[in-house]
Design an enzyme around this catalytic site. Structure first.
Site, mmCIF file in Angstrom:
data_model
loop_
_atom_site.group_PDB
_atom_site.id
_atom_site.type_symbol
_atom_site.label_atom_id
_atom_site.label_comp_id
_atom_site.label_asym_id
_atom_site.label_seq_id
_atom_site.Cartn_x
_atom_site.Cartn_y
_atom_site.Cartn_z
ATOM 1 N N ASP A 289 -8.674 1.653 -1.554
ATOM 2 C CA ASP A 289 -8.376 2.962 -2.165
ATOM 3 C C ASP A 289 -9.252 3.171 -3.407
ATOM 4 O O ASP A 289 -9.914 4.223 -3.560
ATOM 5 C CB ASP A 289 -6.881 2.982 -2.535
ATOM 6 C CG ASP A 289 -6.359 4.359 -2.882
ATOM 7 O OD1 ASP A 289 -7.099 5.337 -2.694
ATOM 8 O OD2 ASP A 289 -5.197 4.444 -3.330
ATOM 9 N N TYR B 239 -0.474 -4.800 -0.091
ATOM 10 C CA TYR B 239 0.857 -4.569 0.483
ATOM 11 C C TYR B 239 1.373 -5.734 1.332
ATOM 12 O O TYR B 239 2.525 -5.718 1.770
ATOM 13 C CB TYR B 239 0.880 -3.260 1.280
ATOM 14 C CG TYR B 239 1.011 -2.016 0.407
ATOM 15 C CD1 TYR B 239 1.093 -2.104 -0.981
ATOM 16 C CD2 TYR B 239 1.071 -0.742 0.975
ATOM 17 C CE1 TYR B 239 1.212 -0.977 -1.776
ATOM 18 C CE2 TYR B 239 1.201 0.395 0.177
ATOM 19 C CZ TYR B 239 1.272 0.276 -1.192
ATOM 20 O OH TYR B 239 1.402 1.399 -1.982
HETATM 21 N N1 AR6 Z 1 -13.928 -1.849 2.978
HETATM 22 C C1 AR6 Z 1 -13.155 -2.272 3.999
HETATM 23 N N2 AR6 Z 1 -12.011 -2.940 3.837
HETATM 24 C C2 AR6 Z 1 -11.636 -3.211 2.569
HETATM 25 C C3 AR6 Z 1 -12.375 -2.814 1.438
HETATM 26 C C4 AR6 Z 1 -13.572 -2.102 1.687
HETATM 27 N N3 AR6 Z 1 -14.357 -1.660 0.692
HETATM 28 N N4 AR6 Z 1 -11.730 -3.238 0.325
HETATM 29 C C5 AR6 Z 1 -10.627 -3.884 0.732
HETATM 30 N N5 AR6 Z 1 -10.569 -3.887 2.078
HETATM 31 P P1 AR6 Z 1 -5.717 -2.864 0.303
HETATM 32 P P2 AR6 Z 1 -3.006 -2.078 1.201
HETATM 33 C C6 AR6 Z 1 -9.529 -4.435 2.979
HETATM 34 O O1 AR6 Z 1 -5.151 -3.808 -0.692
HETATM 35 O O2 AR6 Z 1 -2.665 -3.484 1.497
HETATM 36 C C7 AR6 Z 1 -4.059 0.169 -3.407
HETATM 37 O O3 AR6 Z 1 -3.839 -0.088 -4.775
HETATM 38 C C8 AR6 Z 1 -8.668 -5.561 2.442
HETATM 39 O O4 AR6 Z 1 -9.318 -6.803 2.624
HETATM 40 O O5 AR6 Z 1 -6.853 -2.013 -0.099
HETATM 41 O O6 AR6 Z 1 -2.673 -1.018 2.211
HETATM 42 C C9 AR6 Z 1 -3.397 1.449 -2.942
HETATM 43 O O7 AR6 Z 1 -3.451 2.460 -3.933
HETATM 44 C C10 AR6 Z 1 -7.433 -5.434 3.305
HETATM 45 O O8 AR6 Z 1 -7.601 -6.117 4.544
HETATM 46 O O9 AR6 Z 1 -4.578 -1.848 0.872
HETATM 47 C C11 AR6 Z 1 -2.001 0.999 -2.668
HETATM 48 O O10 AR6 Z 1 -1.226 0.952 -3.847
HETATM 49 C C12 AR6 Z 1 -7.353 -3.935 3.606
HETATM 50 O O11 AR6 Z 1 -8.619 -3.387 3.228
HETATM 51 C C13 AR6 Z 1 -2.169 -0.401 -2.122
HETATM 52 O O12 AR6 Z 1 -3.419 -0.859 -2.658
HETATM 53 C C14 AR6 Z 1 -6.265 -3.200 2.865
HETATM 54 O O13 AR6 Z 1 -6.118 -3.731 1.570
HETATM 55 C C15 AR6 Z 1 -2.284 -0.398 -0.628
HETATM 56 O O14 AR6 Z 1 -2.309 -1.725 -0.165
#
Ligand code: AR6
Length: 170
Positions: A36, A123
């Protein structure tokens, strides 16, 4: 020749040249950490302004914005569930994230859409179960509809890549 409608890549979703990327957002839709934060940073401040006007999003639902400075034309913001152990409807809510995002893609005639592993970072949703849900919901949807034409799963690390690869090979 049969066109491949599901693909897997490893990398940063913010760099992709696709019609839409999906954001793993929170209920406020006003940005945060993880993917995000990376998406808001890459898209620029206009994204924040459009998101403010959306007035948040319920867990399991999705909303669409423009992509601004991204190569992607659109961003579909979906709010995954926080993992509390699996007894608070987390799997159903995650399935709903994929369904809602794919439905928005279909309604907007999006040809290519890329998903990160929703809920699998901050999450805490178990990555293997999340990948099963992501793949099942996607296959179910694209078997029914012609849009989106292509769905790309984006793994950010080697472990996630292997998890998806094993499941997609089955
Ligand atoms: N490109 C692709 N995948 C990614 C990237 C990227 N640039 N960066 C991280 N990931 P997360 P959630 C992966 O934590 O668990 C935020 O603060 C990462 O390795 O981004 O849904 C929001 O505002 C993981 O597998 O999202 C919410 O408060 C996946 O993306 C909260 O985090 C999701 O990790 C949402 O948590």
């Amino acid at each position: 020749m049969k066109v491949k409608r599901v693909e897997l890549i490893k990398g940063d979703i913010t760099n992709l040249n696709v019609d839409a990327i999906v954001n793993a957002a929170n209920n406020s839709l006003l940005g945060g950490g993880g993917v995000d934060g990376a998406i808001h940073k890459a898209a620029g401040p206009e994204l924040f302004i459009e998101c403010e006007n959306l007035k948040g999003c319920t867990t399991g639902q999705a909303k669409i914005t423009k992509g601004y400075k991204l190569k992607a034309k659109h961003i579909i913001h979906t709010v995954g569930p926080v993992w509390y152990g699996g007894y608070r409807d987390e799997p159903d809510l995650l399935a709903s994230c994929y369904q809602s995002s794919l439905k928005l893609a279909k309604e907007n005639k999006i040809k290519t859409i890329a998903f990160p592993g929703i809920s699998t970072g901050i999450y805490g949703f178990p990555k293997d179960l999340a990948a099963v849900i992501a793949i099942n919901e996607t296959k179910r949807f694209i078997n029914k509809y012609s849009y989106p034409q292509k769905v790309i799963f984006v793994a950010y690390d080697d472990d996630s890549f292997e998890t998806y690869r094993n499941l997609l090979d089955k």
